[in-house]
Scaffold this motif. Sequence first.
Motif, short mmCIF file in Angstrom:
data_model
loop_
_atom_site.label_atom_id
_atom_site.label_comp_id
_atom_site.label_asym_id
_atom_site.label_seq_id
_atom_site.Cartn_x
_atom_site.Cartn_y
_atom_site.Cartn_z
N UNK A 103 0.84 -1.21 0.00
CA UNK A 103 0.00 0.00 0.00
C UNK A 103 0.87 1.25 0.00
N UNK A 104 0.21 2.38 -0.18
CA UNK A 104 0.86 3.67 -0.04
C UNK A 104 0.60 4.12 1.40
N UNK A 105 1.61 4.02 2.24
CA UNK A 105 1.41 4.26 3.68
C UNK A 105 0.95 5.69 3.97
N UNK A 106 1.46 6.65 3.21
CA UNK A 106 1.09 8.05 3.48
C UNK A 106 -0.38 8.30 3.16
N UNK A 107 -0.84 7.68 2.08
CA UNK A 107 -2.25 7.85 1.71
C UNK A 107 -3.16 7.15 2.73
N UNK A 108 -2.76 5.97 3.19
CA UNK A 108 -3.59 5.26 4.17
C UNK A 108 -3.59 5.99 5.51
N UNK A 109 -2.48 6.67 5.78
CA UNK A 109 -2.42 7.48 7.01
C UNK A 109 -3.49 8.56 6.96
N UNK A 110 -3.64 9.16 5.78
CA UNK A 110 -4.68 10.19 5.61
C UNK A 110 -6.05 9.60 5.94
N UNK A 111 -6.27 8.37 5.47
CA UNK A 111 -7.56 7.69 5.72
C UNK A 111 -7.79 7.50 7.21
N UNK A 112 -6.80 6.94 7.90
CA UNK A 112 -6.98 6.64 9.33
C UNK A 112 -7.05 7.91 10.17
N UNK A 113 -6.31 8.92 9.77
CA UNK A 113 -6.38 10.20 10.49
C UNK A 113 -7.81 10.75 10.40
N UNK A 114 -8.37 10.69 9.20
CA UNK A 114 -9.74 11.17 8.99
C UNK A 114 -10.76 10.37 9.80
N UNK A 115 -10.62 9.05 9.73
CA UNK A 115 -11.60 8.17 10.40
C UNK A 115 -11.56 8.35 11.91
N UNK A 116 -10.34 8.36 12.46
CA UNK A 116 -10.21 8.47 13.92
C UNK A 116 -10.65 9.87 14.37
N UNK A 117 -10.29 10.87 13.58
CA UNK A 117 -10.68 12.24 13.90
C UNK A 117 -12.21 12.36 13.92
N UNK A 118 -12.87 11.74 12.94
CA UNK A 118 -14.34 11.76 12.88
C UNK A 118 -14.95 11.06 14.09
N UNK A 119 -14.31 9.95 14.48
CA UNK A 119 -14.82 9.20 15.64
C UNK A 119 -14.70 10.04 16.91
N UNK A 120 -13.58 10.72 17.06
CA UNK A 120 -13.37 11.58 18.24
C UNK A 120 -14.43 12.68 18.26
N UNK A 121 -14.70 13.23 17.08
CA UNK A 121 -15.71 14.29 16.98
C UNK A 121 -17.09 13.76 17.34
#
Lengths: 135, 348
Positions: B240-258
């Motif tokens: 995978x492209x680790x930097x792109x997947x990082x964007x995904x997980x940052x978004x998902x976790x950030x949304x969950x926190x919100x």
Amino acid sequence: MATQVIVVEDDNDSREILSEYLEMKEIKVVAKAQNGKEAVEMYTKFQPEVVLLDIVMPGYDGFYALERIREFDNNAKVIFVTAATNATTQERLFKSDVDGIVFKPYEMDELMKAISIVKNGGKSIPKSVRSIVHG
Amino acid sequence: MVIYFQFSNIHAFTISKIDLSTLKINIKIVSLLIIQLSIIFFSYQIISNHISENINSDNNNISSVPQGINQVNESKFRQIEQFSSAYHKKIYDSQNLFLMFLSLNLLSFAGITVGIMHFMKADTSKQLKTEKLAIVGTLAARINHDLRNPLSIIKNSNEILKIELENNENPKVQEILDRMERSILRMNHQIEDVLNFVRPSILEKNLYSLCMIIQDSIERLDIPDEIVIKLPTNDQKILCDNEKLEIVFVNMISNAIHALKNKGRIQIRIDDSKKDFVIVEIEDDGPGMDSVTKNQIFDPLFTTKSHGTGLGLPSCKSIIENHGGSISVSSELGVGTTFKIKLPKNHE
């Protein structure tokens, strides 16, 4: 001996803040320029170790400056410091054979690392530009 | 034919209400128009033929009636009378048939017009949305450059201040500078969200540990103290492209926190039981979503937040699909939400 650089940036605040930070990190800013044409003039006059070059500037842009500087000195070390990250610019960045690229807003440490690598003959190209090769 | 032309005029008027210049030729609309024209044409043909046949057959009968008043006797007169009444009856029947077909045409016209209006509305809406997104793309490219420059200045100034005020005894000073730095990161993140959405995603794939990517993503976030994140107990390496997947997980976790309003539990699980793909689940015990929200969550520009671009989740979906994977969501009001990300292992 302190690394000697030229800062080329049309935005006054950007140019001054970058110069100030470099001086704090004991990097000597031998000249400043506001467009590509001035950049070439400053380079031929001072022949610094590294050129920190903006891309989008009025009149003669960063790509013009890189070409002219390379004509003068094929071994010139140039780092593009730019906010322009659209696909067209990235394509041009890859084809330009520049030594380093730093995208704004950058971490100062990131810029310092790029200067160090490029000064010693290496390349400092971000993955998003490198991946155009594989794309 | 007069009635048909009147219908056409009404139709043309209806079409002109919607800006023709923005419409492309739509195969469904054209098909419906062809169907309607065919119905009108064929029913006209049928009626015409029916009336003609009746008149022709009756014309034959008329010709057998003897000519001349002297030769008409009472029975012949009655024949004429009967014939005349039958003839009129047939005309009457044909008129009824014609009216019946006319009614059918009117109904079909009404139905087809409603159908056309529906398609045109959907098309116009779709076209407007596409145009809106195209404008977002153009604006994003312009704003990107115009925002990043001053953002860079603020960031660099902040860094210089931190160095200059390093020995300052007032803890409030550092707190303010840290707050400024976080705000800069937030602004940069918003710009990245837009760019990730409008830029074609070119992946640079290598073998990476999912747990490492998830860990790196968490480190990029400012996790509130009352949020507990339960990490996966197993790991899986994928291409995978680790930097792109990082964007995904940052978004998902950030949304969950919100969604949790900075208090609650987030669980991240890795299911690597399948041969060709791995599933990453991100579950929160937040308020959950209703079905309307759930159905729109991946639509560009849709957001439930008071701030944000509404491009975070669509960008994530785009990144995952570029990897050859998929993303889905399940949610229950009052219980929580789980995002399920399916990614190919693609081991060489």
